[in-house]
Scaffold this motif. Structure first.
Motif, PDB file in Angstrom:
ATOM      1  N   CYS A   1       0.868  -1.156   0.114  1.00 14.86           N
ATOM      2  CA  CYS A   1      -0.122  -0.020   0.173  1.00 14.86           C
ATOM      3  C   CYS A   1       0.862   1.279   0.028  1.00 14.86           C
ATOM      4  O   CYS A   1       0.282   2.369  -0.086  1.00 14.86           O
ATOM      5  N   THR A   2       2.067   1.232   0.232  1.00 14.80           N
ATOM      6  CA  THR A   2       3.060   2.270   0.186  1.00 14.80           C
ATOM      7  C   THR A   2       3.043   3.050   1.572  1.00 14.80           C
ATOM      8  O   THR A   2       3.746   4.179   1.532  1.00 14.80           O
TER       9      THR A   2
ATOM     10  N   LYS B   1      -1.691   7.065  -1.926  1.00 13.17           N
ATOM     11  CA  LYS B   1      -2.063   5.636  -2.304  1.00 13.17           C
ATOM     12  C   LYS B   1      -2.429   4.974  -1.146  1.00 13.17           C
ATOM     13  O   LYS B   1      -3.531   4.422  -1.017  1.00 13.17           O
ATOM     14  N   SER B   2      -1.825   5.056   0.089  1.00 10.50           N
ATOM     15  CA  SER B   2      -1.996   4.268   1.402  1.00 10.50           C
ATOM     16  C   SER B   2      -3.435   4.924   1.924  1.00 10.50           C
ATOM     17  O   SER B   2      -4.020   4.373   2.356  1.00 10.50           O
TER      18      SER B   2
END
Length: 299
Positions: A42-43, A228-229
């Motif tokens: 998920c970064t 993104k996370s």
């Protein structure tokens, strides 16, 4: 019960694809060094081997911690106070636009000394504020006449009670990450908004300062989010990400602190330059800002 929390899986998405990326020092209180790990799935990043919720309190005991003490000592904190009134009005307008309401019922989680709660009350909103720190609650009562509640009240609100829930640089401090988000989903009205502001480690200033980047703020910041996370985290807990907004002043504030961490005498010109470049890059991609506001809608 262990004194430290060591993750075997990403606390944001549960992936086992995690690894250490850098070490960062606690410049505010302890001087200790903490490892920051990265999730390939998920970064998100997170601070490893953090104190438990019961034991992390001493890491917040600093007169320089502006969100609790409201201190105006030092150049950086004076500048923080100078721009706060403008940012508070910006937050109010953002809430009015996101909800489509000129008044309503809001829960502010991690209210600090109550500046945002006070601003929204003055604008005619019914606002409940939660704040874990005793000193901050006392300052909120003294400065604004507010009765902020302790965080355990979060799990006693009625279903679908609020039009909006706000967290201004608070989610990164919450040990019970998914528990809080699931409760937010429960107590928000259908279609209600969750507004979360957090630092963004994918920003230009984070890349410049690396381990000296002030917004890592270990161990108080348990997680270090990417856009993104945040989208993944929201979706997993019943929210759709509908918009993001940059926090323009944060790049300068964080750069000034980061310059002090990298060089005790600081470099004001360097901080202003790096903050400005960070914001210029944000003009082309708002998700590159030093801090990002995420606007979610309850599914």
């Amino acid at each position: 019960m262990p004194d430290l929390i060591s993750y075997k899986h990403c606390p944001c998405c549960g992936s086992a694809s995690i690894f250490p990326v850098l070490s960062a020092k606690d410049y505010t209180v302890s001087g200790k060094v903490f490892e920051i790990w990265h999730c390939d799935e998920c970064t998100a990043r997170f601070t490893q081997d953090i104190p438990t919720a019961e034991l992390i309190g001493p890491y917040y005991q600093s007169a320089a911690y502006v969100s609790h003490s409201d201190t105006a000592k030092g150049l950086i904190n004076r500048l923080y106070h100078l721009v706060r009134n403008r940012t508070l009005q910006g937050k109010k307008k953002l809430l009015q636009k996101a909800t489509g309401k000129q008044s309503g019922k809001i829960l502010d989680v991690g209210a600090g000394t109550g500046a945002f709660v006070h601003t929204m009350q003055q604008a005619g909103w019914e606002v409940t504020g939660l704040e874990p720190d005793d000193t901050a609650r006392q300052n909120a009562a003294r400065k604004h006449g507010l009765n902020l509640l302790s965080p355990e009240h979060l799990f006693h609100f009625a279903e679908s009670e609020f039009d909006a829930i706000t967290m201004w640089h608070v989610l990164e401090h919450v040990h019970d990450l998914h528990g809080y988000l699931k409760q937010f989903q429960k107590i928000l009205k259908p279609g209600g908004n969750l507004v979360i502001a957090v630092p963004n480690y994918t920003s230009y200033d984070a890349k410049v300062y690396k381990e000296f980047w002030a917004a890592y703020d270990v161990p108080r910041h348990l997680y270090h989010f990417s856009p993104k996370s945040m989208a993944i985290l929201g979706n997993e807990n019943g929210f759709d990400l509908v918009d993001t907004k940059p926090m323009w002043f944060d790049s300068f504030y964080v750069a000034m602190l980061s310059e002090q961490y990298r060089n005790e005498s600081g470099n004001l010109i360097g901080a202003v330059w790096n903050g400005m470049i960070s914001n210029i890059k944000t003009l082309f991609n708002k998700n590159r800002c030093s801090s990002v506001i995420y606007i979610f809608t309850r599914k």
